[in-house]
Design an enzyme around this catalytic site. Structure first.
Site, short mmCIF file in Angstrom:
data_model
loop_
_atom_site.label_atom_id
_atom_site.label_comp_id
_atom_site.label_asym_id
_atom_site.label_seq_id
_atom_site.Cartn_x
_atom_site.Cartn_y
_atom_site.Cartn_z
N TRP A 6 -30.29 -29.48 -90.18
CA TRP A 6 -31.73 -29.49 -89.96
C TRP A 6 -32.38 -29.74 -91.13
CZ3 TRP A 6 -33.25 -25.87 -93.18
CH2 TRP A 6 -32.46 -24.60 -93.21
N ASN A 7 -31.85 -29.54 -92.43
CA ASN A 7 -32.52 -29.69 -93.48
C ASN A 7 -33.11 -30.95 -94.09
OD1 ASN A 7 -29.73 -29.86 -94.05
ND2 ASN A 7 -30.00 -29.25 -96.30
N PRO A 60 -27.55 -34.21 -83.71
CA PRO A 60 -28.21 -33.37 -84.51
C PRO A 60 -28.54 -32.01 -84.32
CG PRO A 60 -29.90 -34.63 -83.18
CD PRO A 60 -28.47 -34.90 -82.41
N GLY A 108 -22.73 -29.48 -92.71
CA GLY A 108 -23.02 -28.16 -92.28
C GLY A 108 -22.54 -27.13 -93.30
N SER A 109 -22.30 -26.00 -92.64
CA SER A 109 -21.76 -24.54 -93.13
C SER A 109 -20.17 -24.91 -93.42
CB SER A 109 -21.99 -23.33 -92.67
OG SER A 109 -21.27 -23.22 -91.45
N GLU A 112 -19.36 -32.65 -95.49
CA GLU A 112 -20.14 -32.25 -96.42
C GLU A 112 -20.55 -30.61 -96.28
OE1 GLU A 112 -23.58 -31.21 -98.30
OE2 GLU A 112 -24.17 -32.89 -97.38
N LEU A 113 -20.16 -29.64 -96.76
CA LEU A 113 -20.11 -28.43 -96.54
C LEU A 113 -21.30 -27.63 -97.57
CD1 LEU A 113 -16.57 -27.70 -95.59
CD2 LEU A 113 -18.45 -28.67 -94.05
N CYS A 149 -28.33 -28.42 -100.16
CA CYS A 149 -27.01 -28.09 -100.46
C CYS A 149 -26.82 -28.27 -101.85
CB CYS A 149 -26.06 -28.90 -99.42
SG CYS A 149 -26.27 -30.59 -99.69
#
Length: 478
Positions: A150-151, A175, A227-228, A249-250, A283
Site C-alpha cells: 500500500w505504501n 493490490p 511486501g514483507s 522485493e521485501l 522500504c
C-alpha cells in the site's frame, strides 16, 4: 470513488464482486471514503482464464506495437496526474507533492519499458556441429501475477505491469486492499490505451479468495511481490508446487554511514526529508544512522531541529510535509519501538508518540532516538515509520561491521568526500543498492532490489524485463 471502476476482468469493469465489499478509510481522518468490490474465488479463476486468452493475443503482438501501446499508456497517465495524486493521497495519507512524484515515477516505468520492448536481444554462438549455430532467444514467460503493498500504490504496480507488457506477458494485478482506488485508476489508463481485453486484469479482495487460486494455478507462471519478508517466504513455499518463477522485493533496514569528512549540512538537508517521506513507510528509507563520533552532536542537533520543524497534516493540504501512518496497527508498532528504546536507555530527542495536534487519524510524531544498543528494535528491525535511530562509531571497520549486521540487504547509504572510501563502501556494504552521497535509488533506468532477507530479482533497468522472459536455445544445423 470505487463504484466507477471496481474489478477489471476480460477488459470489462465490474462494480460488484462475489466476495462483497471492502471499506477503504482515509488514514488522516479514519473516515470511510468508499467501498471497493471484493473478488471471489470464481472471479479470480475467471481472471486467470481471461489472462490466458489475452496472452495468446499479446505475445503474438510485435514488440514495436507493444512499445507504442506502452507509450500511449504513459501519455494517458500524464493527463490524469492530478486526479491520481488526489486519490493516492486520500488512500495513503502522503502529501500531494509526494503523490505527484510517485505518479511521475510510474509514468517513467512505462516510457522506459516501451523502449526496452524494442531491445529484447538474443545472441548467436558458434556451434561445434559443422554448418551449425546456436541461437539464444527470449520469450514471454506467460501469465504473471503482481502482488503489491500500500505504501506506493501506483509505482509498485507500474514496476510490474510495464515490464510484463513489454515482454509480451499478460498479468493479473492484486493490490493491497487498503489502496484499491489508485490501482483502479492506473489500470484504467492501461484500458484506455487500448491494451487487448484480458492482457491486464485487476482483482481486489481477501487473501483466501485472491491469493490462493493464483498460487494454486499452474497457468500462472510468474509471481512478483512487493511486501514483507514473512509474506515473501510464504509465497516462495506456496509457489513450489507449480514451480512458478518468483521475484521478491521485501523488507529493508537501511544503514546510513556518515563519515567525519561528510558535508554535514548537505547530509542533514538530504536525510531528514528522505527519512520522513511517506511518514517513514518506505522500504529503502534511512532507518539507522551511524555517525562518526566527531560529528555526532552537531548531526543529532541538526537532525532533531529539522524533524521538529516538519508540518504534519492532511496530505491534501499543500503545506503538509508529513502525513499519517496508514492504519492503527502501524501506530501501535511505533509505540512498541519507542517503549523498547526507553527500556534500553535510549534518549528520545524529539517525538516519541502520537501527534498532539491531530485529533483524528493515525498520526505519529517525527521521532529521533539516540543512545541505543544495536539489539534495540529501532536498530535491529525495520521500523517502517517516522523513527530515526542515531548512534555513533569510531572506525571504518566498526561502521561497516555494524551496518552489515542486519538480516536485510536492500539499500545502504554512505556520505563521504573521500573517493577511496566511496569505493570501499560500495564493495563492503552488503546490500543490493548502495547510495554514495545520495538517496536516489528508485529510477526506471536502474535495477531495484535486494539481497539476503530483502528478496531476489530486480525491477527497473534492462534487467527488469528478464524476470518476465524465458531463455530459449535453438541448435540450427544446415
Amino acid at each position: 470513488m470505487y463504484e466507477t471502476y471496481g474489478l477489471l476482468i476480460g477488459g470489462t469493469w465490474r462494480s460488484t464482486g462475489g466476495a462483497g465489499t471492502i471499506e477503504v478509510a482515509d488514514p488522516a481522518t479514519g473516515d470511510v471514503i468508499g467501498a471497493s468490490p471484493a473478488a471471489s474465488v470464481a472471479d479470480v479463476e475467471e481472471a486467470i482464464e481471461s489472462a490466458e486468452k489475452g496472452l495468446k493475443i499479446w505475445r503474438a503482438t510485435p514488440a514495436w506495437s507493444r512499445a507504442d501501446m506502452l507509450h500511449a499508456i504513459a501519455s494517458i497517465m500524464v493527463a490524469r496526474t492530478e486526479e491520481a495524486a488526489r486519490r493516492m493521497t486520500l488512500e495513503t495519507g502522503k502529501p500531494l507533492a509526494q503523490s505527484r512524484r510517485e505518479w511521475a515515477l510510474s509514468i517513467d516505468q512505462f516510457r522506459w519499458y516501451a523502449e526496452e520492448a524494442r531491445r529484447i536481444y538474443g545472441r548467436l554462438v558458434e556451434s561445434r556441429a559443422p554448418g551449425g549455430r546456436v541461437e539464444i532467444s527470449h520469450e514471454p514467460i506467460g501469465i504473471a501475477a503482481a502482488f503489491t503493498a500500500w505504501n506506493f500504490p501506483a509505482f509498485l504496480i507500474a514496476r510490474k505491469v510495464a515490464p510484463a507488457l513489454a515482454a509480451g506477458c499478460s498479468i493479473i494485478v492484486r493490490p493491497s486492499r487498503e489502496v484499491p482506488g489508485t490501482a483502479m485508476l492506473l489500470i484504467d489508463c492501461v484500458k484506455q490505451a487500448g491494451v487487448p481485453p484480458g492482457v491486464v486484469n485487476l482483482v481486489i479482495g481477501p487473501t483466501a479468495t485472491t491469493y490462493d487460486p493464483i498460487m494454486a494455478s499452474p497457468k500462472v507462471r510468474k509471481i512478483s511481490l512487493t511486501g514483507s519478508t514473512a509474506i515473501g517466504q510464504q509465497m516462495i513455499r506456496d509457489s513450489a508446487s507449480t514451480l512458478k518463477r518468483v521475484s521478491m522485493e521485501l523488507g529493508g533496514n537501511a544503514p546510513v554511514l556518515v563519515f567525519e569528512d561528510a558535508l554535514l549540512e548537505q547530509v542533514l538537508d538530504l536525510s531528514v526529508p528522505v527519512k520522513f517521506a511517506n511518514a517513514g513507510q518506505v522500504c529503502v528509507t534511512a532507518d539507522r544512522f551511524y555517525v562518526h563520533e566527531t560529528l555526532m552532536k552537531p548531526f543529532v542537533d541538526g537532525f532533531t531541529a529539522r524533524a521538529k520543524a516538519l508540518k504534519l497534516g492532511h496530505g491534501l493540504e499543500e503545506t503538509t510535509q508529513m502525513g499519517p501512518l496508514i492504519n492503527q496497527r502501524r501506530v501501535d508498532a511505533m509505540e512498541k519501538i519507542v517503549a523498547d528504546a526507553q527500556a534500553r536507555g535510549g534518549k528520545t530527542e524529539t517525538g516519541g508518540g502520537r501527534s498532539q495536534g491531530q485529533n483524528k487519524g493515525f498520526f505519529f510524531e517525527p521521532t529521533v532516538i539516540t543512545g541505543l544498543p544495536d539489539d534495540a528494535l529501532a536498530i535491529r528491525d525495520e521500523n517502517f515509520g517516522p523513527i530515526a535511530a542515531i548512534t555513533s562509531f569510531s572506525t571504518s571497520d566498526e561502521a561497516f561491521t555494524r551496518a552489515n549486521s542486519s538480516e536485510y540487504g536492500l539499500a545502504a547509504y554512505v556520505f563521504t568526500r573521500d573517493p577511496t572510501r566511496m569505493r570501499e563502501a560500495a564493495a563492503r556494504l552488503e546490500a543490493g543498492m548502495v547510495g554514495v552521497n545520495s538517496y536516489a535509488l528508485a529510477a526506471a533506468e536502474a535495477p531495484f532490489g535486494g539481497i539476503k532477507a530483502s528478496g531476489m530479482g530486480r525491477e527497473g533497468g534492462s534487467e527488469g524485463i528478464l524476470d518476465y522472459m524465458n531463455v530459449k536455445l535453438t541448435q540450427v544445423v544446415v
